[in-house]
Design a protein around this motif. Structure first.
Motif, mmCIF file in Angstrom:
data_model
loop_
_atom_site.group_PDB
_atom_site.id
_atom_site.type_symbol
_atom_site.label_atom_id
_atom_site.label_comp_id
_atom_site.label_asym_id
_atom_site.label_seq_id
_atom_site.Cartn_x
_atom_site.Cartn_y
_atom_site.Cartn_z
ATOM 1 N N TRP A 1 9.058 -3.984 -7.640
ATOM 2 C CA TRP A 1 9.907 -3.133 -8.453
ATOM 3 C C TRP A 1 9.464 -3.081 -9.904
ATOM 4 N N MET A 2 8.888 -4.146 -10.437
ATOM 5 C CA MET A 2 8.592 -4.191 -11.866
ATOM 6 C C MET A 2 7.644 -3.081 -12.318
ATOM 7 N N PRO A 3 6.508 -2.861 -11.654
ATOM 8 C CA PRO A 3 5.666 -1.719 -12.076
ATOM 9 C C PRO A 3 6.325 -0.371 -11.794
ATOM 10 N N LEU A 4 7.123 -0.283 -10.727
ATOM 11 C CA LEU A 4 7.821 0.969 -10.442
ATOM 12 C C LEU A 4 8.846 1.265 -11.531
ATOM 13 N N TYR A 5 9.529 0.233 -11.991
ATOM 14 C CA TYR A 5 10.505 0.407 -13.081
ATOM 15 C C TYR A 5 9.814 0.938 -14.336
ATOM 16 N N ALA A 6 8.677 0.352 -14.675
ATOM 17 C CA ALA A 6 7.937 0.814 -15.852
ATOM 18 C C ALA A 6 7.465 2.251 -15.659
ATOM 19 N N LEU A 7 7.038 2.590 -14.461
ATOM 20 C CA LEU A 7 6.536 3.929 -14.180
ATOM 21 C C LEU A 7 7.649 4.968 -14.258
ATOM 22 N N ILE A 8 8.793 4.665 -13.669
ATOM 23 C CA ILE A 8 9.886 5.637 -13.575
ATOM 24 C C ILE A 8 10.609 5.809 -14.905
ATOM 25 N N TYR A 9 10.893 4.686 -15.587
ATOM 26 C CA TYR A 9 11.791 4.750 -16.731
ATOM 27 C C TYR A 9 11.078 4.748 -18.090
ATOM 28 N N TRP A 10 9.887 4.170 -18.164
ATOM 29 C CA TRP A 10 9.249 4.041 -19.455
ATOM 30 C C TRP A 10 8.019 4.919 -19.632
ATOM 31 N N ALA A 11 7.293 5.186 -18.555
ATOM 32 C CA ALA A 11 6.128 6.057 -18.676
ATOM 33 C C ALA A 11 6.502 7.441 -19.217
ATOM 34 N N THR B 1 0.831 -1.200 0.000
ATOM 35 C CA THR B 1 0.000 0.000 0.000
ATOM 36 C C THR B 1 0.868 1.254 0.000
ATOM 37 N N GLY B 2 1.986 1.216 0.739
ATOM 38 C CA GLY B 2 2.910 2.341 0.736
ATOM 39 C C GLY B 2 3.486 2.596 -0.649
ATOM 40 N N PHE B 3 3.866 1.534 -1.357
ATOM 41 C CA PHE B 3 4.362 1.671 -2.719
ATOM 42 C C PHE B 3 3.281 2.270 -3.628
ATOM 43 N N ALA B 4 2.052 1.804 -3.459
ATOM 44 C CA ALA B 4 0.953 2.296 -4.289
ATOM 45 C C ALA B 4 0.709 3.788 -4.058
ATOM 46 N N LEU B 5 0.796 4.223 -2.809
ATOM 47 C CA LEU B 5 0.592 5.644 -2.501
ATOM 48 C C LEU B 5 1.716 6.494 -3.111
ATOM 49 N N ALA B 6 2.947 6.011 -3.027
ATOM 50 C CA ALA B 6 4.066 6.749 -3.616
ATOM 51 C C ALA B 6 3.921 6.826 -5.138
ATOM 52 N N ALA B 7 3.486 5.720 -5.754
ATOM 53 C CA ALA B 7 3.266 5.726 -7.202
ATOM 54 C C ALA B 7 2.132 6.678 -7.570
ATOM 55 N N ALA B 8 1.107 6.743 -6.730
ATOM 56 C CA ALA B 8 0.000 7.660 -6.978
ATOM 57 C C ALA B 8 0.473 9.110 -6.914
ATOM 58 N N PHE C 1 20.186 -3.444 -13.380
ATOM 59 C CA PHE C 1 19.680 -3.746 -12.036
ATOM 60 C C PHE C 1 18.398 -4.565 -12.115
ATOM 61 N N THR C 2 17.479 -4.160 -12.968
ATOM 62 C CA THR C 2 16.189 -4.856 -13.066
ATOM 63 C C THR C 2 16.369 -6.293 -13.533
ATOM 64 N N ALA C 3 17.263 -6.503 -14.497
ATOM 65 C CA ALA C 3 17.525 -7.865 -14.971
ATOM 66 C C ALA C 3 18.130 -8.716 -13.860
ATOM 67 N N ALA C 4 19.089 -8.136 -13.116
ATOM 68 C CA ALA C 4 19.714 -8.879 -12.016
ATOM 69 C C ALA C 4 18.693 -9.195 -10.924
#
Length: 206
Positions: free
Chosen positions: A192-202, A41-48, A76-79
């Motif tokens: 991390w996977m949705p955060l990676y997409a949000l930070i680097y690809w969105a 939930t904390g991750f979701a709030l930060a992403a929001a 990093f994501t691959a590792a």
């Protein structure tokens, strides 16, 4: 025959029950699930917060801010994704109660954690914006620091477990602890996977 006092009556014979349990039969397992729900939930709030700031800016990142680098974040994501292979192996060994495999498997995860923390440090150096430059920089660093905190915490837990496993006899409770830790590692990877997409690809998709 005289009926014994109530406080001395045998209600049931539990001598055949196991002395310990792992998985969903263990109370700590449910506590671990609770931690994941709360921290997820904390991750979701930060992403929001990130998405809210994105919608309030005419450009994202704002003018003058560089896009975060893809090279080290991708490494990093691959590792991190590959770390699920030894982690799941440790999980299976814990469930099978293989003491030697669990000892060396957890020790291996400690080494993997060190590698991931080093890669994350390099990733921070290639974000392209400082944390105090603007709202974008602040929320970007917030997301990475939040996830990094979980990596460091998980690494520390693996390190403590490894020391304990190599210096003590392993019983059902220790196998259960290793299982819970392996489940939590999977949680750290998956978040991390949705955060990676949000930070680097969105930002690149806008």
């Amino acid at each position: 025959m005289t009926t014994p006092p109530r406080e001395f009556q045998v209600v049931a014979d539990v001598s055949s029950l196991p002395s310990g349990a792992i998985g969903a039969r263990h109370l700590v397992w449910w506590g671990n699930i609770g931690f994941m729900v709360i921290e997820g939930t904390g991750f979701a709030l930060a992403a929001a917060a990130y998405l809210y700031l994105m919608t309030q800016s005419p450009t994202w990142p704002p003018a003058g801010d560089a896009l975060p680098g893809l090279l080290w974040s991708g490494i990093f994501t691959a590792a991190l994704a590959l770390s699920t292979v030894p982690n799941l192996w440790v999980l299976r060994c814990a469930r099978a109660k293989k003491a030697a495999a669990v000892r060396w498997g957890v020790a291996g995860m400690v080494l993997i954690g060190l590698i991931l923390m080093a890669l994350r440090g390099v990733e921070f150096a290639h974000l392209g914006v400082s944390w105090d430059r603007d709202g974008y920089g602040s929320v970007l660093w917030l997301l990475l620091v939040l996830h990094t905190t979980h990596i460091v915490t998980e690494w520390a837990e693996c390190a403590v477990q490894a020391v304990w496993l190599f210096t003590h006899e392993i019983g059902d409770d220790q196998f259960s602890d290793v299982e819970d830790n392996a489940n939590y590692w999977s949680f750290v990877v998956l978040t991390w996977m949705p955060l990676y997409a949000l930070i680097y690809w969105a930002p690149r998709a806008l």
